[in-house]
Motif scaffolding. Structure first.
Motif, PDB file in Angstrom:
ATOM      1  N   LEU A 468       0.823  -1.212   0.000  1.00 27.98           N
ATOM      2  CA  LEU A 468       0.000   0.000   0.000  1.00 27.98           C
ATOM      3  C   LEU A 468       0.863   1.271   0.000  1.00 27.98           C
ATOM      4  CD1 LEU A 468      -2.731  -1.071   2.580  1.00 27.98           C
ATOM      5  CD2 LEU A 468      -3.137  -0.594   0.158  1.00 27.98           C
ATOM      6  N   LEU A 469       2.027   1.188   0.622  1.00 27.74           N
ATOM      7  CA  LEU A 469       2.867   2.376   0.789  1.00 27.74           C
ATOM      8  C   LEU A 469       3.974   2.486  -0.263  1.00 27.74           C
ATOM      9  CD1 LEU A 469       3.197   2.257   4.686  1.00 27.74           C
ATOM     10  CD2 LEU A 469       1.631   3.652   3.306  1.00 27.74           C
ATOM     11  N   ASP A 470       3.952   1.611  -1.261  1.00 27.08           N
ATOM     12  CA  ASP A 470       4.977   1.628  -2.319  1.00 27.08           C
ATOM     13  C   ASP A 470       4.614   2.695  -3.360  1.00 27.08           C
ATOM     14  OD1 ASP A 470       6.901   1.136  -4.185  1.00 27.08           O
ATOM     15  OD2 ASP A 470       6.375  -0.962  -4.536  1.00 27.08           O
ATOM     16  N   ASP A 471       4.891   3.940  -3.040  1.00 29.24           N
ATOM     17  CA  ASP A 471       4.473   5.053  -3.908  1.00 29.24           C
ATOM     18  C   ASP A 471       5.057   4.955  -5.305  1.00 29.24           C
ATOM     19  OD1 ASP A 471       2.984   6.156  -1.890  1.00 29.24           O
ATOM     20  OD2 ASP A 471       4.575   7.499  -1.190  1.00 29.24           O
ATOM     21  N   ALA A 472       6.272   4.468  -5.423  1.00 28.53           N
ATOM     22  CA  ALA A 472       6.907   4.372  -6.740  1.00 28.53           C
ATOM     23  C   ALA A 472       6.100   3.458  -7.660  1.00 28.53           C
ATOM     24  CB  ALA A 472       8.344   3.863  -6.593  1.00 28.53           C
ATOM     25  N   TRP A 473       5.593   2.363  -7.096  1.00 34.67           N
ATOM     26  CA  TRP A 473       4.817   1.452  -7.942  1.00 34.67           C
ATOM     27  C   TRP A 473       3.567   2.140  -8.485  1.00 34.67           C
ATOM     28  CZ3 TRP A 473       0.068  -0.503  -8.710  1.00 34.67           C
ATOM     29  CH2 TRP A 473      -0.053  -1.604  -9.548  1.00 34.67           C
ATOM     30  N   TYR A 474       2.822   2.822  -7.642  1.00 32.98           N
ATOM     31  CA  TYR A 474       1.571   3.448  -8.066  1.00 32.98           C
ATOM     32  C   TYR A 474       1.829   4.570  -9.071  1.00 32.98           C
ATOM     33  CZ  TYR A 474      -0.440   0.784  -4.264  1.00 32.98           C
ATOM     34  OH  TYR A 474      -0.824  -0.256  -3.448  1.00 32.98           O
ATOM     35  N   ASN A 476       4.285   4.629 -11.325  1.00 30.04           N
ATOM     36  CA  ASN A 476       4.746   4.101 -12.606  1.00 30.04           C
ATOM     37  C   ASN A 476       3.810   3.076 -13.221  1.00 30.04           C
ATOM     38  OD1 ASN A 476       7.180   5.615 -12.489  1.00 30.04           O
ATOM     39  ND2 ASN A 476       8.047   4.088 -11.071  1.00 30.04           N
ATOM     40  N   ALA A 477       2.811   2.602 -12.470  1.00 28.96           N
ATOM     41  CA  ALA A 477       1.931   1.535 -12.969  1.00 28.96           C
ATOM     42  C   ALA A 477       1.043   2.022 -14.100  1.00 28.96           C
ATOM     43  CB  ALA A 477       1.075   0.999 -11.827  1.00 28.96           C
ATOM     44  N   ARG A 485      -4.853  -3.894  -9.232  1.00 32.12           N
ATOM     45  CA  ARG A 485      -4.445  -3.887  -7.831  1.00 32.12           C
ATOM     46  C   ARG A 485      -5.549  -3.320  -6.950  1.00 32.12           C
ATOM     47  NH1 ARG A 485       1.400  -2.330  -5.174  1.00 32.12           N
ATOM     48  NH2 ARG A 485       1.943  -4.175  -6.402  1.00 32.12           N
ATOM     49  N   LEU A 486      -6.260  -2.330  -7.454  1.00 36.81           N
ATOM     50  CA  LEU A 486      -7.391  -1.782  -6.707  1.00 36.81           C
ATOM     51  C   LEU A 486      -8.440  -2.857  -6.474  1.00 36.81           C
ATOM     52  CD1 LEU A 486      -9.110   0.508  -5.494  1.00 36.81           C
ATOM     53  CD2 LEU A 486      -9.830   1.082  -7.827  1.00 36.81           C
ATOM     54  N   GLY A 487      -8.717  -3.656  -7.517  1.00 36.73           N
ATOM     55  CA  GLY A 487      -9.689  -4.741  -7.385  1.00 36.73           C
ATOM     56  C   GLY A 487      -9.248  -5.787  -6.388  1.00 36.73           C
ATOM     57  N   ARG A 556      -7.369   5.764 -10.412  1.00 36.00           N
ATOM     58  CA  ARG A 556      -6.447   6.603  -9.643  1.00 36.00           C
ATOM     59  C   ARG A 556      -7.211   7.630  -8.801  1.00 36.00           C
ATOM     60  NH1 ARG A 556      -1.210   5.709 -11.437  1.00 36.00           N
ATOM     61  NH2 ARG A 556      -1.104   4.600 -13.420  1.00 36.00           N
ATOM     62  N   GLN A 557      -8.366   8.041  -9.314  1.00 34.93           N
ATOM     63  CA  GLN A 557      -9.175   9.001  -8.558  1.00 34.93           C
ATOM     64  C   GLN A 557      -9.855   8.317  -7.370  1.00 34.93           C
ATOM     65  OE1 GLN A 557     -11.836  11.165 -11.239  1.00 34.93           O
ATOM     66  NE2 GLN A 557     -10.446  10.702 -12.942  1.00 34.93           N
ATOM     67  N   LEU A 558     -10.120   7.025  -7.510  1.00 28.68           N
ATOM     68  CA  LEU A 558     -10.810   6.294  -6.452  1.00 28.68           C
ATOM     69  C   LEU A 558      -9.868   5.882  -5.321  1.00 28.68           C
ATOM     70  CD1 LEU A 558     -13.017   3.866  -8.566  1.00 28.68           C
ATOM     71  CD2 LEU A 558     -13.758   5.929  -7.375  1.00 28.68           C
ATOM     72  N   TRP A 559      -8.578   5.791  -5.641  1.00 27.66           N
ATOM     73  CA  TRP A 559      -7.636   5.209  -4.676  1.00 27.66           C
ATOM     74  C   TRP A 559      -6.412   6.118  -4.574  1.00 27.66           C
ATOM     75  CZ3 TRP A 559      -4.596   0.007  -5.131  1.00 27.66           C
ATOM     76  CH2 TRP A 559      -4.439  -0.558  -3.863  1.00 27.66           C
ATOM     77  N   THR A 560      -6.519   7.112  -3.751  1.00 30.24           N
ATOM     78  CA  THR A 560      -5.461   8.108  -3.614  1.00 30.24           C
ATOM     79  C   THR A 560      -4.391   7.643  -2.632  1.00 30.24           C
ATOM     80  OG1 THR A 560      -6.570   9.232  -1.784  1.00 30.24           O
ATOM     81  CG2 THR A 560      -7.157   9.928  -4.034  1.00 30.24           C
TER      82      THR A 560
END
Length: 591
Positions: A468-474, A476-477, A485-487, A556-560
């Motif tokens: 959840l805290l891997d900002d780099a992944w989100y 660049n995904a 991943r959200l699902g 991305r708007q649903l999962w900030t």
């Protein structure tokens, strides 16, 4: 040169083979009965415009009708004594120079029969010397010419000319036994090992196959072990009675689906199976005694399978032990093993012991097999994906009609790669013993590092938080990977929330088991603790947006970032409460 007399005789013969009167044939051709009569007496020929339909109705080519050969196949039926296909037109095309050479096998005909019964071709043919019948089994050569004389028709009682007991792989000729039994003038024959002993090396199903002649020609009838073949009162025909084994459906099995308070598909399927056989239990009890209510698993690959109850820890054996049941697993079977297992599945259904299995429909979630049609050719089930089908087809007349036949169940689409048949119930432990066993599972599973790619217990909480805290992944995904991943996150939160709700309910229900024992205080505190955990998780989960209800391009708007951080803190809080819960569980076990 076309001979109207020969054409007339051929039309009359073929019409009678189809059991049609002149009037019935005339009606279907939209001509008068007098016209048909003139054709058959050689006074006239059919109009050219009538020939295509006449050919279709009689099952013979136009050339075969207008330029009849001396050798003609009047009827050809490919059959196993139950299923049957008319291949007359196909076989007639193979006659060359008044000679037919044909090797019969599953590739010969356009239609195939998928069964383990003996398969054969029944033939009725005409030569200048008369009308005869014969038969040939799969993988044998059939040769007929103008000098071939097979079986003549039997004008009085039927004449059984061949009998076999067994199946396509192993069988024995039992004609002598049939001739012996005919002496007693029985009204029916039962396919049983008492009357027809099975071969010692036959591990498959047994069937009784009878071939017989009557005035109409040659026929085949087959029945499975335990079923019966009856004589008609005039003893000119045989027919199989529909066995209670032909169709078997256990009615009243409830619906499955996510959001119904049973979001662990394995436990939900097991609940339906147990209640169908009369076991008095609940979903929460199954989750409790199995230890699945303490479950948390997660994989750094972020996969939906993390929620599968059995993917990383064996909660199944404790569940079956708690109900005094034996489980027979059938996993990753090859085709031959599947054929044998099908027999066991049908027997279980007849005993109201419904098997549970994974990947019956749509996707790999657990469901329950509820019945069968067509002697097992069609299996029926409840799965976690039925609601969508019911909604989509709720106004479809054909679907609604089929639901009357299937008693409201959908067909099994896939052979499951994991299947459990559940045996008889005996030696049921006490509820208190089950509670202690559940606590031991809780301590063990929460402190197990993992299984393969899946982390368990406290380690699973950590892996999930890290993801959840891997900002780099989100950052660049791709949109597609982000949406997936959200699902997965939503699905895993659903599973965790459901498990801890079940834990709270199971603990509350278990309080009376300890009475005034020293462990009661610890158990009471543990019940309050899990009620708190369940409330925290439910409060968060109920505010989450279901990704299935929105387009993936707005994920991305649903999962900030803020939302992911908030969830990570929640999981950290829950993990800390779980540690307190472990101490309380140990306290109960010590008393």
């Amino acid at each position: 040169m076309i001979s109207s007399e020969q054409v007339g005789k051929r039309i009359a013969r073929l019409r009678k083979e189809k059991h049609m009167s002149q009037e019935q044939l005339a009606e279907q051709l939209n001509v008068s009965a007098q016209a048909v009569s003139k054709w058959e007496t050689g006074k006239s020929l059919p109009e050219t415009s009538s020939l295509p339909l006449l050919s279709s109705l009689l099952g013979h080519s136009i050339d075969s009708i207008l330029l009849p050969q001396k050798l003609v196949v009047l009827s050809a039926v490919y059959t196993d004594g139950q299923a049957a296909y008319d291949v007359t037109h196909f076989v007639n095309q193979l006659i060359v120079g008044n000679r037919l050479n044909l090797v019969v096998n599953k590739l010969t005909f356009p239609e195939s029969i998928k069964s383990d019964r003996l398969k054969l071709l029944l033939l009725k043919y005409e030569t200048p010397s008369g009308v005869y019948a014969t038969y040939v089994f799969n993988d044998d050569l059939l040769t007929i010419d103008l000098h071939s004389t097979g079986y003549a028709s039997s004008p009085s009682e039927l004449d059984i000319v061949f009998a076999a007991y067994g199946n396509e792989q192993a069988n024995r000729n039992v004609l002598n036994k049939i001739k012996h039994y005919e002496f007693f003038q029985w009204k029916q024959l039962t396919a049983s090992h008492k009357l027809f002993p099975s071969l010692i090396d036959n591990n498959g199903n047994d069937y009784l196959l009878l071939l017989y002649l009557n005035e109409e020609g040659i026929h085949a009838v087959s029945c499975a072990e335990g079923e019966q073949i009856h004589y008609t009162p005039d003893r000119t025909r045989l027919f199989r009675t529909e066995s209670p084994h032909e169709h078997c459906i256990v009615e009243g099995v409830g619906r499955l689906g996510f959001g119904r308070g049973m979001d662990c598909s394995w436990a939900g399927a097991l609940l339906l199976s147990l209640t169908a056989r009369g076991v008095d239990t609940t979903y929460e009890q199954i989750m409790g005694v199995s230890g699945a209510c303490w479950r948390i698993a997660f994989t750094a690959m972020w996969d939906y399978s993390s929620t599968d109850a059995l993917v990383a820890y064996n909660y199944s054996d404790p569940a079956f032990n708690a109900y005094g049941l034996t489980a027979i697993w059938a996993n990753n079977l090859n085709p031959e093993e599947r054929r044998l297992e099908k027999h066991n599945i049908l027997e279980s259904i007849r005993n109201h012991q419904l098997p549970i299995a994974i990947n019956l429909r749509v996707a790999p979630e657990w469901g329950v097999i509820t019945g069968y049609l067509d002697a097992g050719g069609t299996l029926l089930c409840r799965s976690y994906f039925d609601d969508e089908t019911f909604e989509k087809l709720r106004n479809d007349p054909e679907f609604l009609e089929y639901m009357k036949v299937s008693k409201g169940y959908l067909n099994v689409d896939n052979w499951p790669y994991m299947l459990v048949r559940i045996g008889n119930q005996e030696n049921i432990p006490s509820a208190l013993d089950n509670l202690y066993a559940s606590f031991r599972i809780r301590v063990d599973s929460m402190n197990t590092a993992g299984n393969g790619d899946y982390s368990l217990g406290y380690r699973a909480f950590e892996v999930w938080q890290d993801g959840l805290l891997d900002d780099a992944w989100y950052k660049n995904a791709s949109d597609k990977d982000f949406a997936r991943r959200l699902g997965v996150n939503h699905f895993c939160m659903m599973g965790l929330t459901d498990a801890r709700r079940s834990a709270a309910a199971y603990l509350q229900e278990s309080l009376p088991l300890l009475g005034n024992r020293p462990g009661y205080t610890a158990l009471s505190e543990l019940a309050e603790l899990y009620a708190q955990i369940a409330a925290l998780l439910a409060g968060y989960y109920n505010c989450m947006t279901d990704p299935a209800s929105v387009k993936s391009d707005i994920s991305r708007q649903l999962w900030t970032r803020e939302q992911r951080e908030q969830q990570a803190k929640l999981l950290q809080t829950v993990a800390a409460l779980e540690l307190r819960g472990e101490a309380l569980a140990q306290a109960v076990l010590q008393h």
